[in-house]
Design a protein around this motif. Structure first.
Motif, PDB file in Angstrom:
ATOM      1  N   GLU A 111     -40.302 -28.144  28.603  1.00 19.28           N
ATOM      2  CA  GLU A 111     -40.064 -29.287  27.724  1.00 19.28           C
ATOM      3  C   GLU A 111     -40.421 -30.558  28.490  1.00 19.28           C
ATOM      4  O   GLU A 111     -40.317 -30.590  29.711  1.00 19.28           O
ATOM      5  CB  GLU A 111     -38.584 -29.287  27.345  1.00 19.28           C
ATOM      6  N   ARG A 147     -39.087 -30.548  32.085  1.00 15.25           N
ATOM      7  CA  ARG A 147     -38.038 -29.570  32.409  1.00 15.25           C
ATOM      8  C   ARG A 147     -38.774 -28.265  32.658  1.00 15.25           C
ATOM      9  O   ARG A 147     -39.525 -27.793  31.812  1.00 15.25           O
ATOM     10  CB  ARG A 147     -37.050 -29.416  31.254  1.00 15.25           C
ATOM     11  N   LYS A 197     -47.445 -36.088  27.352  1.00 12.90           N
ATOM     12  CA  LYS A 197     -46.461 -35.009  27.200  1.00 12.90           C
ATOM     13  C   LYS A 197     -47.160 -33.696  26.852  1.00 12.90           C
ATOM     14  O   LYS A 197     -46.800 -32.641  27.372  1.00 12.90           O
ATOM     15  CB  LYS A 197     -45.433 -35.366  26.125  1.00 12.90           C
ATOM     16  N   LEU A 211     -47.065 -30.229  28.945  1.00 15.21           N
ATOM     17  CA  LEU A 211     -46.610 -29.009  28.270  1.00 15.21           C
ATOM     18  C   LEU A 211     -47.613 -27.875  28.394  1.00 15.21           C
ATOM     19  O   LEU A 211     -47.236 -26.708  28.286  1.00 15.21           O
ATOM     20  CB  LEU A 211     -46.358 -29.284  26.785  1.00 15.21           C
ATOM     21  N   GLN A 246     -41.472 -19.538  24.335  1.00 12.73           N
ATOM     22  CA  GLN A 246     -40.935 -20.589  23.483  1.00 12.73           C
ATOM     23  C   GLN A 246     -42.020 -21.617  23.221  1.00 12.73           C
ATOM     24  O   GLN A 246     -42.803 -21.947  24.099  1.00 12.73           O
ATOM     25  CB  GLN A 246     -39.772 -21.302  24.158  1.00 12.73           C
ATOM     26  N   ILE A 303     -42.030 -25.335  22.293  1.00 12.02           N
ATOM     27  CA  ILE A 303     -41.238 -26.538  22.084  1.00 12.02           C
ATOM     28  C   ILE A 303     -42.202 -27.697  21.939  1.00 12.02           C
ATOM     29  O   ILE A 303     -43.004 -27.965  22.836  1.00 12.02           O
ATOM     30  CB  ILE A 303     -40.275 -26.798  23.258  1.00 12.02           C
ATOM     31  N   ASN A 304     -42.144 -28.355  20.838  1.00 12.50           N
ATOM     32  CA  ASN A 304     -42.965 -29.521  20.623  1.00 12.50           C
ATOM     33  C   ASN A 304     -42.186 -30.758  21.033  1.00 12.50           C
ATOM     34  O   ASN A 304     -41.060 -30.951  20.591  1.00 12.50           O
ATOM     35  CB  ASN A 304     -43.374 -29.633  19.149  1.00 12.50           C
ATOM     36  N   PRO A 305     -42.797 -31.603  21.875  1.00 11.89           N
ATOM     37  CA  PRO A 305     -42.082 -32.800  22.296  1.00 11.89           C
ATOM     38  C   PRO A 305     -41.955 -33.783  21.135  1.00 11.89           C
ATOM     39  O   PRO A 305     -42.720 -33.747  20.177  1.00 11.89           O
ATOM     40  CB  PRO A 305     -42.969 -33.366  23.401  1.00 11.89           C
TER      41      PRO A 305
END
Length: 141
Positions: free
Chosen positions: A55, A70, A44, A48, A22, A24-26
């Motif tokens: 996340e 997370r 962040k 990541l 995955q 996921i861009n913060p």
């Protein structure tokens, strides 16, 4: 019949163990916020880049950076190590800042809400400072 059952069980187990990659861009808060968030946005990205992190949410204030990653379900067994490595990685980039990293899900949710309020400019500087003080207390203890 027995062979077919074994094959079915094997396929079920094999399909359950696969993990999807995955990206996921913060949430990038940046200049739009009540308090500029460039440091938090960069921190962040640093967290990541860790393999275990799915996340990240986070905010910054003056000389403090608050982050909550997370992590993947299996990696929850290694939360202390993940927190420590995450803290060290961010501290290398921002040596003059006090870095707070928490893997607590409640902190993750609260920081996420705070991030959104900053982005939408629906929070005052005074209330933002008070929430951060409260979050810092929760992260300590």
């Amino acid at each position: 019949m027995k062979r077919m059952l074994i094959i079915c069980i094997f396929l079920l187990i094999a399909s359950g163990c696969g993990q999807r990659a995955q990206t996921i861009n913060p949430l990038q808060v940046g200049e739009e916020a009540v308090v500029p968030q460039h440091e938090a946005d960069e921190a962040k990205q640093i967290l990541l880049s860790m393999e275990e992190v799915l996340e990240v949410v986070g905010v910054s204030n003056e000389k403090d950076i608050y982050l909550a990653p997370r992590v993947k379900q299996f990696d929850r067994f290694h939360l202390n190590d993940i927190r420590k490595r995450g803290h060290e990685n961010v501290k290398k980039r921002f040596p003059d800042y006090t870095v707070h990293v928490s893997t607590d899900k409640k902190i993750f949710i609260e920081l996420g809400k705070l991030e959104k309020e900053l982005k939408q400019r629906t929070i005052s500087k005074k209330r933002y400072d008070a929430k951060l003080k409260d979050l810092e207390e929760k992260m300590k203890g």
